[in-house]
Design a protein around this motif. Structure first.
Motif, short mmCIF file in Angstrom:
data_model
loop_
_atom_site.label_atom_id
_atom_site.label_comp_id
_atom_site.label_asym_id
_atom_site.label_seq_id
_atom_site.Cartn_x
_atom_site.Cartn_y
_atom_site.Cartn_z
N LYS A 165 0.83 -1.21 0.00
CA LYS A 165 0.00 0.00 0.00
C LYS A 165 0.86 1.26 0.00
O LYS A 165 0.58 2.23 -0.71
CB LYS A 165 -0.93 -0.01 1.20
N LEU A 166 1.94 1.25 0.79
CA LEU A 166 2.79 2.43 0.91
C LEU A 166 3.52 2.76 -0.39
O LEU A 166 3.60 3.92 -0.80
CB LEU A 166 3.81 2.22 2.04
N PHE A 167 4.08 1.73 -1.04
CA PHE A 167 4.94 1.97 -2.19
C PHE A 167 4.22 1.85 -3.53
O PHE A 167 4.56 2.54 -4.48
CB PHE A 167 6.14 1.00 -2.16
N LEU A 168 3.23 0.97 -3.61
CA LEU A 168 2.59 0.70 -4.89
C LEU A 168 1.11 1.05 -4.92
O LEU A 168 0.48 0.93 -5.97
CB LEU A 168 2.77 -0.78 -5.26
N GLY A 169 0.57 1.44 -3.78
CA GLY A 169 -0.88 1.62 -3.67
C GLY A 169 -1.47 2.57 -4.69
O GLY A 169 -2.50 2.26 -5.31
N ARG A 170 -0.85 3.73 -4.91
CA ARG A 170 -1.40 4.70 -5.85
C ARG A 170 -1.44 4.14 -7.26
O ARG A 170 -2.44 4.27 -7.98
CB ARG A 170 -0.58 6.00 -5.82
N ALA A 171 -0.34 3.52 -7.67
CA ALA A 171 -0.29 2.96 -9.02
C ALA A 171 -1.29 1.83 -9.19
O ALA A 171 -1.98 1.74 -10.21
CB ALA A 171 1.13 2.47 -9.33
#
Length: 211
Positions: A129-135
């Motif tokens: 969620k922290l590193f890839l969540g937006r993408a």
């Protein structure tokens, strides 16, 4: 000879899919903003400089294609900002394919997109969620657009990508109960994509790809 449009063909999975599609005897139109920098050379390769977000560029590239392979990516730095590339480009592409009467779409998202997110292990949930969540939120929107498009679609959801060789030995996990994370080379993802040009086994499916 099948005429294949590959979007995002200048690097990564897109470049490897371009190479393998040419080896398989297809005619490839390679669309990318940096298409002129593609180092491949082949009589059946057409390099087209264009932007996947510009309707005019995409519609012109789609014209005459039998199959479209969509491989999009964002830079690492963009992962920490709002991401809309995947959904925005897919809206443009779906409209262009409808306008030109092209039905077959093969698209790459990733494990964790759409309904596969529920299969992410508990310990991986927070870093994902922290590193890839937006993408991956945007890739989820992208998948919804594809599934609602009326096209003959296949979505490939690779696990963690490596620069390893093409082996042809990878798993195509179609059932939610099978879905899991794992590694897979970009070359093997490209192998799956190119096989789908003529193979309709996975039309209407979104398998997870891992070694």
């Amino acid at each position: 000879m099948t005429h294949v449009l590959i979007i995002g063909a200048s690097k990564g999975i897109g470049l490897e899919a371009t190479r393998q599609a040419l080896q398989a005897g297809h005619h490839v139109r390679a669309l990318a903003r940096s298409a002129t920098g593609i180092t491949l050379s082949d009589a059946n390769l057409e390099k087209v400089q264009g932007d996947a977000l510009k309707a005019a560029d995409v519609e012109a590239a789609v014209a005459g294609a039998d199959v479209v392979i969509q491989t999009l990516g964002v830079a690492v730095g963009d992962l920490f900002k709002p991401v809309s590339l995947f959904s925005d480009a897919t809206r443009v592409l779906v409209a262009a394919m409808a306008a030109k009467g092209v039905k077959r779409l093969i698209s790459v998202t990733g494990f964790g997109a759409g309904d596969s997110r529920a299969s992410i292990g508990f310990l991986q949930q927070l870093p994902f969620k922290l590193f890839l969540g937006r993408a991956y939120d945007d890739k989820g929107v992208q998948e919804g657009l594809i599934k609602d498009s009326g096209l003959d679609w296949t979505i490939a959801r690779p696990g963690i990508l490596t620069n390893g060789p093409r082996t042809g030995r990878y798993q195509v996990l179609t059932e939610p109960s099978q879905w899991r994370n794992g590694i897979i080379s970009r070359a093997d993802v490209a192998d799956f994509l190119v096989r789908q040009i003529e193979d309709r086994t996975y039309v209407g499916q979104a398998p997870v790809l891992v070694n």
